[in-house]
Design a protein around this motif. Structure first.
Motif, PDB file in Angstrom:
ATOM      1  N   ALA A  91       7.690 -18.288   5.235  1.00 56.94           N
ATOM      2  CA  ALA A  91       7.868 -19.738   5.044  1.00 56.94           C
ATOM      3  C   ALA A  91       6.669 -20.527   5.561  1.00 56.94           C
ATOM      4  CB  ALA A  91       9.145 -20.213   5.726  1.00 56.94           C
ATOM      5  N   MET A  92       5.916 -19.975   6.502  1.00 62.08           N
ATOM      6  CA  MET A  92       4.735 -20.638   7.059  1.00 62.08           C
ATOM      7  C   MET A  92       3.491 -20.406   6.207  1.00 62.08           C
ATOM      8  SD  MET A  92       5.660 -22.343   9.728  1.00 62.08           S
ATOM      9  CE  MET A  92       4.057 -22.718  10.389  1.00 62.08           C
ATOM     10  N   THR A  93       3.609 -19.641   5.134  1.00 64.64           N
ATOM     11  CA  THR A  93       2.492 -19.329   4.262  1.00 64.64           C
ATOM     12  C   THR A  93       2.274 -20.449   3.253  1.00 64.64           C
ATOM     13  OG1 THR A  93       3.048 -16.982   4.438  1.00 64.64           O
ATOM     14  CG2 THR A  93       1.601 -17.622   2.624  1.00 64.64           C
ATOM     15  N   ASP A  94       1.005 -20.877   3.114  1.00 67.07           N
ATOM     16  CA  ASP A  94       0.687 -21.895   2.109  1.00 67.07           C
ATOM     17  C   ASP A  94       1.140 -21.422   0.740  1.00 67.07           C
ATOM     18  OD1 ASP A  94      -0.495 -23.565   3.941  1.00 67.07           O
ATOM     19  OD2 ASP A  94      -2.553 -23.059   3.403  1.00 67.07           O
ATOM     20  N   GLY A  95       1.820 -22.303   0.020  1.00 65.73           N
ATOM     21  CA  GLY A  95       2.247 -22.001  -1.334  1.00 65.73           C
ATOM     22  C   GLY A  95       3.650 -21.439  -1.440  1.00 65.73           C
ATOM     23  N   TYR A  96       4.248 -21.015  -0.317  1.00 71.26           N
ATOM     24  CA  TYR A  96       5.604 -20.482  -0.377  1.00 71.26           C
ATOM     25  C   TYR A  96       6.580 -21.644  -0.471  1.00 71.26           C
ATOM     26  CZ  TYR A  96      10.010 -18.292   0.789  1.00 71.26           C
ATOM     27  OH  TYR A  96      11.306 -17.865   0.750  1.00 71.26           O
ATOM     28  N   THR A  97       7.503 -21.569  -1.430  1.00 77.24           N
ATOM     29  CA  THR A  97       8.498 -22.627  -1.593  1.00 77.24           C
ATOM     30  C   THR A  97       9.808 -22.045  -2.088  1.00 77.24           C
ATOM     31  OG1 THR A  97       9.016 -24.738  -2.663  1.00 77.24           O
ATOM     32  CG2 THR A  97       7.721 -23.178  -3.950  1.00 77.24           C
ATOM     33  N   THR A  98      10.883 -22.652  -1.656  1.00 77.01           N
ATOM     34  CA  THR A  98      12.201 -22.300  -2.186  1.00 77.01           C
ATOM     35  C   THR A  98      12.771 -23.470  -2.972  1.00 77.01           C
ATOM     36  OG1 THR A  98      13.308 -23.046  -0.173  1.00 77.01           O
ATOM     37  CG2 THR A  98      12.723 -20.699  -0.307  1.00 77.01           C
ATOM     38  N   GLY A  99      12.042 -24.583  -2.993  1.00 79.87           N
ATOM     39  CA  GLY A  99      12.580 -25.787  -3.617  1.00 79.87           C
ATOM     40  C   GLY A  99      11.771 -26.333  -4.763  1.00 79.87           C
ATOM     41  N   GLY A 100      10.793 -25.581  -5.258  1.00 82.35           N
ATOM     42  CA  GLY A 100      10.016 -26.055  -6.390  1.00 82.35           C
ATOM     43  C   GLY A 100       8.894 -26.995  -6.028  1.00 82.35           C
ATOM     44  N   GLY A 101       8.639 -27.210  -4.730  1.00 82.98           N
ATOM     45  CA  GLY A 101       7.543 -28.083  -4.323  1.00 82.98           C
ATOM     46  C   GLY A 101       6.226 -27.321  -4.281  1.00 82.98           C
ATOM     47  N   LEU A 102       5.255 -27.893  -3.577  1.00 79.88           N
ATOM     48  CA  LEU A 102       3.939 -27.276  -3.481  1.00 79.88           C
ATOM     49  C   LEU A 102       3.878 -26.165  -2.434  1.00 79.88           C
ATOM     50  CD1 LEU A 102       1.682 -30.458  -3.709  1.00 79.88           C
ATOM     51  CD2 LEU A 102       2.192 -28.788  -5.506  1.00 79.88           C
ATOM     52  N   GLY A 103       4.890 -26.068  -1.585  1.00 80.03           N
ATOM     53  CA  GLY A 103       4.881 -25.029  -0.574  1.00 80.03           C
ATOM     54  C   GLY A 103       3.901 -25.305   0.552  1.00 80.03           C
ATOM     55  N   MET A 104       3.708 -26.574   0.879  1.00 80.03           N
ATOM     56  CA  MET A 104       2.778 -26.938   1.942  1.00 80.03           C
ATOM     57  C   MET A 104       3.495 -27.573   3.131  1.00 80.03           C
ATOM     58  SD  MET A 104      -0.034 -25.878   0.701  1.00 80.03           S
ATOM     59  CE  MET A 104      -1.335 -26.595   1.663  1.00 80.03           C
ATOM     60  N   GLY A 105       4.822 -27.608   3.118  1.00 79.35           N
ATOM     61  CA  GLY A 105       5.580 -28.315   4.142  1.00 79.35           C
ATOM     62  C   GLY A 105       5.343 -27.823   5.549  1.00 79.35           C
ATOM     63  N   LEU A 106       5.825 -26.637   5.877  1.00 80.97           N
ATOM     64  CA  LEU A 106       5.687 -26.122   7.241  1.00 80.97           C
ATOM     65  C   LEU A 106       4.231 -25.853   7.592  1.00 80.97           C
ATOM     66  CD1 LEU A 106       8.725 -23.677   7.520  1.00 80.97           C
ATOM     67  CD2 LEU A 106       8.401 -25.830   8.736  1.00 80.97           C
ATOM     68  N   SER A 107       3.508 -25.201   6.700  1.00 81.79           N
ATOM     69  CA  SER A 107       2.111 -24.871   7.008  1.00 81.79           C
ATOM     70  C   SER A 107       1.261 -26.141   7.082  1.00 81.79           C
ATOM     71  CB  SER A 107       1.550 -23.890   5.976  1.00 81.79           C
ATOM     72  OG  SER A 107       1.581 -24.441   4.673  1.00 81.79           O
ATOM     73  N   GLY A 108       1.537 -27.087   6.222  1.00 79.18           N
ATOM     74  CA  GLY A 108       0.803 -28.346   6.262  1.00 79.18           C
ATOM     75  C   GLY A 108       1.088 -29.129   7.530  1.00 79.18           C
ATOM     76  N   ALA A 109       2.359 -29.179   7.923  1.00 69.57           N
ATOM     77  CA  ALA A 109       2.729 -29.877   9.157  1.00 69.57           C
ATOM     78  C   ALA A 109       2.050 -29.230  10.361  1.00 69.57           C
ATOM     79  CB  ALA A 109       4.243 -29.882   9.332  1.00 69.57           C
ATOM     80  N   LYS A 110       1.978 -27.910  10.351  1.00 63.96           N
ATOM     81  CA  LYS A 110       1.354 -27.191  11.480  1.00 63.96           C
ATOM     82  C   LYS A 110      -0.107 -27.594  11.642  1.00 63.96           C
ATOM     83  CE  LYS A 110       0.732 -22.710  13.576  1.00 63.96           C
ATOM     84  NZ  LYS A 110       1.069 -21.301  13.541  1.00 63.96           N
ATOM     85  N   ARG A 111      -0.801 -27.830  10.540  1.00 62.50           N
ATOM     86  CA  ARG A 111      -2.211 -28.224  10.621  1.00 62.50           C
ATOM     87  C   ARG A 111      -2.391 -29.653  11.134  1.00 62.50           C
ATOM     88  NH1 ARG A 111      -2.374 -24.973   6.019  1.00 62.50           N
ATOM     89  NH2 ARG A 111      -1.984 -26.703   4.610  1.00 62.50           N
ATOM     90  N   LEU A 112      -1.352 -30.466  11.079  1.00 62.10           N
ATOM     91  CA  LEU A 112      -1.468 -31.871  11.453  1.00 62.10           C
ATOM     92  C   LEU A 112      -1.165 -32.158  12.917  1.00 62.10           C
ATOM     93  CD1 LEU A 112       0.230 -33.421   8.304  1.00 62.10           C
ATOM     94  CD2 LEU A 112      -2.211 -33.498   8.892  1.00 62.10           C
ATOM     95  N   VAL A 113      -0.546 -31.199  13.612  1.00 60.14           N
ATOM     96  CA  VAL A 113      -0.155 -31.415  15.006  1.00 60.14           C
ATOM     97  C   VAL A 113      -0.742 -30.319  15.896  1.00 60.14           C
ATOM     98  CG1 VAL A 113       1.971 -32.645  14.407  1.00 60.14           C
ATOM     99  CG2 VAL A 113       2.025 -30.163  14.720  1.00 60.14           C
ATOM    100  N   GLN A 114      -0.662 -30.507  17.201  1.00 59.26           N
ATOM    101  CA  GLN A 114      -1.228 -29.536  18.127  1.00 59.26           C
ATOM    102  C   GLN A 114      -0.333 -28.313  18.324  1.00 59.26           C
ATOM    103  OE1 GLN A 114      -2.076 -31.964  21.546  1.00 59.26           O
ATOM    104  NE2 GLN A 114      -3.597 -33.142  20.434  1.00 59.26           N
ATOM    105  N   GLU A 115       0.975 -28.496  18.302  1.00 60.29           N
ATOM    106  CA  GLU A 115       1.902 -27.388  18.518  1.00 60.29           C
ATOM    107  C   GLU A 115       3.054 -27.490  17.521  1.00 60.29           C
ATOM    108  OE1 GLU A 115       3.274 -27.459  22.621  1.00 60.29           O
ATOM    109  OE2 GLU A 115       1.311 -28.156  23.293  1.00 60.29           O
ATOM    110  N   LEU A 116       3.448 -26.353  16.924  1.00 58.59           N
ATOM    111  CA  LEU A 116       4.598 -26.304  16.037  1.00 58.59           C
ATOM    112  C   LEU A 116       5.276 -24.957  16.232  1.00 58.59           C
ATOM    113  CD1 LEU A 116       5.074 -27.468  12.446  1.00 58.59           C
ATOM    114  CD2 LEU A 116       5.620 -25.102  12.988  1.00 58.59           C
ATOM    115  N   SER A 117       6.590 -24.992  16.398  1.00 57.95           N
ATOM    116  CA  SER A 117       7.350 -23.747  16.495  1.00 57.95           C
ATOM    117  C   SER A 117       8.601 -23.863  15.628  1.00 57.95           C
ATOM    118  CB  SER A 117       7.736 -23.437  17.944  1.00 57.95           C
ATOM    119  OG  SER A 117       8.626 -24.413  18.437  1.00 57.95           O
ATOM    120  N   VAL A 118       9.049 -22.695  15.137  1.00 59.98           N
ATOM    121  CA  VAL A 118      10.233 -22.647  14.283  1.00 59.98           C
ATOM    122  C   VAL A 118      11.198 -21.628  14.876  1.00 59.98           C
ATOM    123  CG1 VAL A 118      11.132 -22.163  11.970  1.00 59.98           C
ATOM    124  CG2 VAL A 118       8.855 -23.169  12.235  1.00 59.98           C
TER     125      VAL A 118
END
Length: 147
Positions: free
Chosen positions: A93-120
């Motif tokens: 799910a943290m991989t660029d391009g992975y999606t289960t909802g038909g989107g671009l698959g940048m949600g989790l991985s994109g958010a991780k690049r925008l902040v200093q710390e991200l955990s799931v």
């Protein structure tokens, strides 16, 4: 240990209107801490994506906003919590391009690049908690000889 500066704010994430309120509250919390416009924009962008994931993929949930202090450092922790189906493979799910909802698959991985710390933390059938932490960054020192 990151000690809360003040108590957390809890916001529901059950509708598009809730997503708008969550973005506003994150923006206000970061502005109150003195985040720069660029850092504030990155944090709000990450929060917007994670809040939407909580609503769309988790079936709704809530956001906890907690201002933090660690010595002289100040920051904010955002926890997006749902009791939905969970994420079967967090690494995938943290991989660029992975999606289960038909989107671009940048949600989790994109958010991780925008902040200093991200955990799931996620368990199939029991829900997901995505936690981001961002610390107020000092402005860079002026270059020697710059006026």
């Amino acid at each position: 240990m990151h000690a809360p500066l003040v108590s957390s704010t809890r916001l529901p994430l059950g509708s598009d209107a809730d997503l708008a309120r969550a973005r506003q509250q994150v923006r206000q919390a970061a502005a109150d801490l003195g985040f720069s416009l660029v850092q504030l924009t990155k944090l709000v962008t990450a929060a917007s994506e994670l809040a939407r994931n909580t609503l769309v993929h988790g079936g709704g949930g809530h956001l906890e906003i907690t201002p933090l202090t660690d010595g002289a450092r100040r920051g904010v922790r955002l926890a997006f919590i749902d009791t939905g189906p969970g994420i079967r493979d967090v690494d995938l799910a943290m991989t660029d391009g992975y999606t289960t909802g038909g989107g671009l698959g940048m949600g989790l991985s994109g958010a991780k690049r925008l902040v200093q710390e991200l955990s799931v933390a996620s368990r199939p059938g029991q829900g997901t908690t995505v936690t981001v932490t961002d610390w107020l960054r000092d402005l860079p020192s002026p270059r020697a000889g710059a006026s």
